[in-house]
Design a protein around this motif. Structure first.
Motif, short mmCIF file in Angstrom:
data_model
loop_
_atom_site.label_atom_id
_atom_site.label_comp_id
_atom_site.label_asym_id
_atom_site.label_seq_id
_atom_site.Cartn_x
_atom_site.Cartn_y
_atom_site.Cartn_z
N GLU A 14 0.81 -1.22 0.00
CA GLU A 14 0.00 0.00 0.00
C GLU A 14 0.85 1.27 0.00
O GLU A 14 0.54 2.24 -0.69
CB GLU A 14 -0.90 -0.01 1.25
CG GLU A 14 -1.88 1.14 1.32
CD GLU A 14 -2.76 1.05 2.56
OE1 GLU A 14 -3.34 2.08 2.93
OE2 GLU A 14 -2.85 -0.05 3.16
N HIS A 15 1.95 1.26 0.76
CA HIS A 15 2.70 2.50 0.99
C HIS A 15 4.08 2.56 0.34
O HIS A 15 4.65 3.63 0.24
CB HIS A 15 2.88 2.73 2.49
CG HIS A 15 1.61 2.97 3.22
ND1 HIS A 15 0.90 4.14 3.12
CD2 HIS A 15 0.90 2.17 4.08
CE1 HIS A 15 -0.20 4.07 3.88
NE2 HIS A 15 -0.22 2.89 4.47
N VAL A 16 4.63 1.40 -0.06
CA VAL A 16 6.01 1.38 -0.54
C VAL A 16 6.13 0.94 -1.99
O VAL A 16 6.73 1.62 -2.81
CB VAL A 16 6.90 0.49 0.37
CG1 VAL A 16 8.36 0.58 -0.09
CG2 VAL A 16 6.77 0.88 1.83
N ASP A 17 5.54 -0.21 -2.31
CA ASP A 17 5.74 -0.81 -3.63
C ASP A 17 4.47 -1.49 -4.09
O ASP A 17 4.10 -2.56 -3.58
CB ASP A 17 6.89 -1.82 -3.56
CG ASP A 17 7.26 -2.39 -4.93
OD1 ASP A 17 6.54 -2.13 -5.91
OD2 ASP A 17 8.29 -3.10 -5.02
N LEU A 18 3.78 -0.87 -5.05
CA LEU A 18 2.49 -1.42 -5.53
C LEU A 18 2.66 -2.79 -6.15
O LEU A 18 1.74 -3.60 -6.18
CB LEU A 18 1.86 -0.47 -6.55
CG LEU A 18 1.43 0.90 -6.01
CD1 LEU A 18 0.97 1.78 -7.16
CD2 LEU A 18 0.32 0.76 -4.99
N ASN A 19 3.87 -3.09 -6.67
CA ASN A 19 4.11 -4.37 -7.35
C ASN A 19 4.76 -5.41 -6.44
O ASN A 19 5.19 -6.45 -6.89
CB ASN A 19 5.02 -4.14 -8.56
CG ASN A 19 4.38 -3.19 -9.57
OD1 ASN A 19 3.22 -3.35 -9.92
ND2 ASN A 19 5.14 -2.19 -10.00
N PHE A 20 4.81 -5.09 -5.13
CA PHE A 20 5.48 -5.98 -4.19
C PHE A 20 4.77 -7.33 -4.08
O PHE A 20 3.56 -7.42 -3.97
CB PHE A 20 5.55 -5.34 -2.80
CG PHE A 20 5.99 -6.29 -1.71
CD1 PHE A 20 7.33 -6.65 -1.61
CD2 PHE A 20 5.09 -6.82 -0.81
CE1 PHE A 20 7.75 -7.53 -0.63
CE2 PHE A 20 5.48 -7.69 0.18
CZ PHE A 20 6.82 -8.05 0.28
N LYS A 21 5.59 -8.41 -4.14
CA LYS A 21 5.11 -9.76 -3.88
C LYS A 21 6.14 -10.48 -3.02
O LYS A 21 7.33 -10.43 -3.31
CB LYS A 21 4.89 -10.54 -5.18
CG LYS A 21 3.74 -10.04 -6.02
CD LYS A 21 3.60 -10.87 -7.28
CE LYS A 21 2.45 -10.33 -8.15
NZ LYS A 21 2.32 -11.08 -9.42
#
Length: 339
Positions: free
Chosen positions: A331-338
């Motif tokens: 939500e706050h750092v990396d929209l593409n984070f997995k």
């Protein structure tokens, strides 16, 4: 509803940093009636990049001003016609400050005093200075310089005479996703398959950039002068951050770096004599102030904390989990984070 920033001129020192940019975006979007918003910083490249995102064509209120808080004359020139100052400029990397102490002192202490002096030389009405949890019972130079900075801004209220200016301070923990913070560092390191852990027991307070922005705006609007605001925020365990980002990564213990603590504090037992609970925030009040304490308590429904109260990231009642951290990172750092 009319904004308290309507027709006001605001200057942010260190305005090209993570929080400065978040404040800029928030002010321009939520307070379009602001007269001027001045970004003051010493990094021309960051100003150039930021001007692409916030162009004067789209935002006619914005101005970019090259300058260093070490240069008082430059600050005085920049502050002319400014109503509110948000002081976010600092040298903030703990280990770099340990090896370059004089540079840290020049910026964080000398720069703070220059900001105070420049405010008195001009007609600035309100000042909010950013602090850090590392300023509470400091064991490193960065924390010691920020504690000194806090004291300078708070004490400035005692020497203002009839000047209506108000100085206040906001203190919070690690800002999620800010430049140099652990979460973007771990995301980058994840590609190597190894995450360096300083200490398995390490904890930190966690606040979002928006949470930091909200605190600054609260202080700017409501401070009476001399308050040090502290947010009620969750803690995280460094091992939970590592698990949230790289569950399949090897966790390598590298030891604590110079000047680091295992746990951070924001309020010590010694501070409890002057600490009040405001609901969303705590505030540490100055030992001497020019306003009536009883009126302050009634105005904000402030409740005195118990003697000996402390606020420590390792003894917090509110904790992020691995799952909540993953959600916050996306939500706050990396929209593409997995993970």
């Amino acid at each position: 509803m009319e904004s308290f920033l309507n027709n006001k001129s605001i200057l942010i020192t260190g305005g090209t940093g993570s929080l400065g940019k978040a404040l800029t975006k928030y002010i321009l979007e939520k307070h379009p009636g602001v007269r001027r918003l001045i970004i003051f910083s010493r990094d021309e490249q960051k100003q150039f990049q930021m001007a692409q995102e916030f162009s004067e064509g789209d935002y006619p209120q914005i101005r970019f001003f090259i300058g260093d808080v070490r240069d008082k004359e430059r600050l005085i020139r920049a502050f002319k016609g400014v109503d509110y100052v948000i002081h976010a400029a600092a040298m903030k990397h703990v280990h770099i400050a340990e090896y370059n102490p004089e540079e840290c002192i020049k910026t964080n202490v000398g720069g703070a005093q220059n900001v105070v002096d420049a405010c008195f030389e001009t007609e600035v009405g309100r000042v909010v200075a950013l602090s850090t949890d590392k300023a509470c019972a400091p064991i490193n130079l960065y924390g010691a310089t920020k504690l000194t900075s806090d004291k300078l801004f708070i004490a400035a209220n005692n020497i203002k005479g009839d000047n209506p200016i108000r100085f206040s301070v906001v203190r919070y923990g690690n800002v999620m996703g800010s430049n140099g913070s652990v979460i973007p560092f771990f995301i980058k390191k994840k590609e190597s398959g190894k995450l360096p852990i300083t200490d398995v027991n390490m904890t930190r307070f966690n606040i979002s950039l928006q949470g930091g922005v909200d605190m600054v705006m609260h202080a700017l609007k409501y401070a009476w002068g001399g308050e040090l605001f502290v947010p009620k925020i969750p803690s995280y365990r460094i091992m939970d951050v590592a698990e949230a980002i790289g569950p399949n990564c090897e966790k390598t213990i590298i030891g604590i770096r110079p000047g680091e603590k295992v746990h951070e504090e924001m309020i010590t037992p010694s501070d409890s004599f002057y600490t009040y609970d405001l609901g969303k925030y705590y505030t540490i009040l100055p030992a001497t102030h020019k306003w009536d304490l009883k009126e302050f308590v009634e105005e904000f429904n402030a409740k005195k904390v118990s003697l000996g109260f402390s606020y420590n990231s390792g003894q917090n009642e509110d904790w992020e989990t691995v799952e909540s951290l993953r959600k916050l990172i996306k939500e706050h750092v990396d929209l593409n984070f997995k993970a």
